[in-house]
Design a protein around this motif. Sequence first.
Motif, short mmCIF file in Angstrom:
data_model
loop_
_atom_site.label_atom_id
_atom_site.label_comp_id
_atom_site.label_asym_id
_atom_site.label_seq_id
_atom_site.Cartn_x
_atom_site.Cartn_y
_atom_site.Cartn_z
N ARG A 77 16.37 16.83 66.30
CA ARG A 77 15.23 17.75 66.26
C ARG A 77 13.94 16.93 66.06
O ARG A 77 13.89 16.01 65.24
CB ARG A 77 15.39 18.72 65.09
N THR B 64 24.40 21.10 66.04
CA THR B 64 23.65 21.88 65.06
C THR B 64 22.21 21.98 65.55
O THR B 64 21.84 21.36 66.56
CB THR B 64 23.65 21.20 63.68
N ASP B 65 21.39 22.74 64.84
CA ASP B 65 19.98 22.82 65.21
C ASP B 65 19.28 21.48 65.05
O ASP B 65 18.29 21.21 65.73
CB ASP B 65 19.27 23.86 64.33
N ASP B 66 19.77 20.66 64.15
CA ASP B 66 19.11 19.40 63.86
C ASP B 66 19.61 18.24 64.72
O ASP B 66 18.90 17.25 64.89
CB ASP B 66 19.31 19.01 62.39
N GLN C 292 19.06 22.13 71.44
CA GLN C 292 19.93 23.04 72.18
C GLN C 292 20.81 22.24 73.14
O GLN C 292 20.38 21.26 73.74
CB GLN C 292 19.11 24.06 72.98
N SER D 72 9.37 23.11 64.77
CA SER D 72 10.40 24.08 64.43
C SER D 72 11.53 24.11 65.45
O SER D 72 12.58 24.69 65.19
CB SER D 72 9.80 25.48 64.32
N ASN D 73 11.32 23.52 66.64
CA ASN D 73 12.32 23.60 67.69
C ASN D 73 13.61 22.91 67.28
O ASN D 73 13.60 21.74 66.89
CB ASN D 73 11.80 22.95 68.98
N GLY D 74 14.72 23.63 67.39
CA GLY D 74 16.02 23.00 67.18
C GLY D 74 16.51 22.36 68.45
O GLY D 74 15.92 22.49 69.52
N ASN E 277 15.41 19.44 73.00
CA ASN E 277 14.85 19.70 71.66
C ASN E 277 13.42 20.22 71.71
O ASN E 277 12.71 20.18 70.71
CB ASN E 277 14.94 18.45 70.78
#
Length: 687
Positions: free
Chosen positions: A170, A137-139, A59, A55-57, A71
């Motif tokens: 990610r 983005t988070d991904d 950063q 679940s970690n995006g 990540n």
Amino acid sequence: MLNLQFKETSSPLSFTPPKDIKTSIMTVPSNFGSQVIALVLSNFGSQVIALQMLSNGVQLQIQDRQVVLDNGLLQVMLSSPEGIITGIRYAGIDNLLEVPNDESNRGYWDLVWNAPGSSTGIFDVIKGTSFKVIVETDDLVEVSFTRTWDPSLEGKLVPLNIDKRFVMLRGSSGFYSYAIYEHSKDCPGFSLGETRIAFKLRKDKFHYMAMADNRQRNMPFPEDRLPPRGQALAYPEAVLLVDPVEPELKGEVDDKYQYSCNNKDNKVHGWICATPPVGFWMITPSNEFKTGGPLKQNLTSHVGPTTLSVFLSSHYAGEDLTPKFQAGEEWKKVFGPVFIHVNSLFEGLDPLLLWEEAKLQMMVEVAVWPYDFVASEEFPTSDQRGSVSGRLLVHDWYISEDPVAASGAYLGLAPPGEAGSWQRECKGYQFWTKVDDEGYFSINNARAGGYNLYGFIPGFIGDYKHDTLLSITAGSDVDIGDLVYKPPRDGPTLWEIGIPDRSAAEFYVPDPNPKYINKLYLDHPDRFRQYGLWERYADLYPDGDLVYMVGVSDYSKEWFYAQVTRNKDGKYQGTTWQIKFTLESIELSENYKLWIAIASATLAELQVRINNVKGRPVFSTGMIGRDNTIARHGIHGLYWLYGVDVKGDMLVRGENTIFLTQPRSTSPFQGIMYDYIRLEGPPLTAS
């Protein structure tokens, strides 16, 4: 085949395997279909039994002098605005890179360039002057570090605009890097000798190097190469380990060129730390941006511990593979992306499983090339590329009445040129594939542009080139149909020496001097990688030279792998080899043909004489080659093919002798490696 069974979860990986099951971790990038971590059970046929979503995006932390990509699996620290990789935090290790080194000497892009007319290369660690966030983005995070050339930098920095990029996804256990080099109309001329990305790892942790299943070992420490622990040999790269930290390495030779690799085989290599079990790997999923084609050799990993991805170099080729740019010449090229992959194991498991997992990860990266997450418009995605397919046949009338499948051939798209020009081409992109057993081929994901189709076929001399210029456009799928290569041939084979495969590997490679061995290459297919083999020729032939008797001699036991100079009382001498053969009859008014294929040449000359060692040469190459393959433990460099006309009246009924003289003799490394030699009789009227 990998069996993927997906299991999605929002929690990090938490799995305690039974004691009798060995596991490793494989990450799969988002464009493979899911952001996942895979458990690979090596003792169950590499079956993936569980895939768990992270679940970690991703950063991005921007600080005054540092940028951090994170990540949740690893953190990558980059200096800003230089774009030097100063640290990689992973698996509880605060920094995988060599902390005592200056920050600019840990993870970096570099190059070697020459100003026009200068023979002195300038080494340049590429440092950006501007930082920019491209995607956040988070991904996915992609960042850019650029350096723009202007006239005030003339003579100081390479005249290129350079954009270095770093990408983190990610759930990915690693990060990507690529760079865009541009020579604009405002830039002066120069030549580019080498460019690469390099990593200096912690010497207290990474001791085991792996680059192939049969090319991996515990490596010496850097201090083992320095006096008094190490003794310099004939050139700086080669060192005899006289008092290494690890006593079992005593008496071995360390030389980074012993770990060179052909581009076609150079997809993953790196290092293993045993405690904790952590791997650091360089994965190169495509060679489209490398120069010199599939047989070009480049460095991989060596004592440091150092790991590299070399994109352009003159090693094993010389000046022929050094691109030279004129003032105002417009050029742009994307090098990469490459994937810097890290992996780890549960404590107590065999660290060599990290190598097995790295190979699996390499296959994943190859499968998803070209990456769809790269932000630069200079890197086309799959739908912006095209493909070429067809079938290659080969027709040598002496071997077969009809064309046969060119099984094992290599075919490639490369910039337009003459047949064989691909091996010296060094500015554009190349796209290669191997033909299947039936001769069918498909070259996929080629960039848009105009290309010639080139090829070579093990077992046959010469170079194939399809005469029609091929235009590749976005989405195009060109079916080129059946192609036929007619290799050079004038008449029937009277005799031959070697195998036409662009390598001297089939010839006699002597045992190394016991004082100068690398244990890795004892009883190894690559026994030619031992240091000092060139000196063994004088041991075997202290006074006279090699004499080969056609029909009697065995080239695998009696044809020395390289025609080198002889060291006689401290002076180097040229050498003359003899090929003796018998002819029962002669057609005096006809021409015979002697084909000589050379696998490598270094500041050498080949003179051919027939039945008169003191007469004027029938043929001479003049000085050829700057491959330096003999010193660098290779078995091939650039390929040369010569067809020598031999008039019938030069031959005699009974015993004949061909004299092959290499007269140039100012160093031990001058010489020739033969690929294949064939004498043909006069052309047949029926042919």
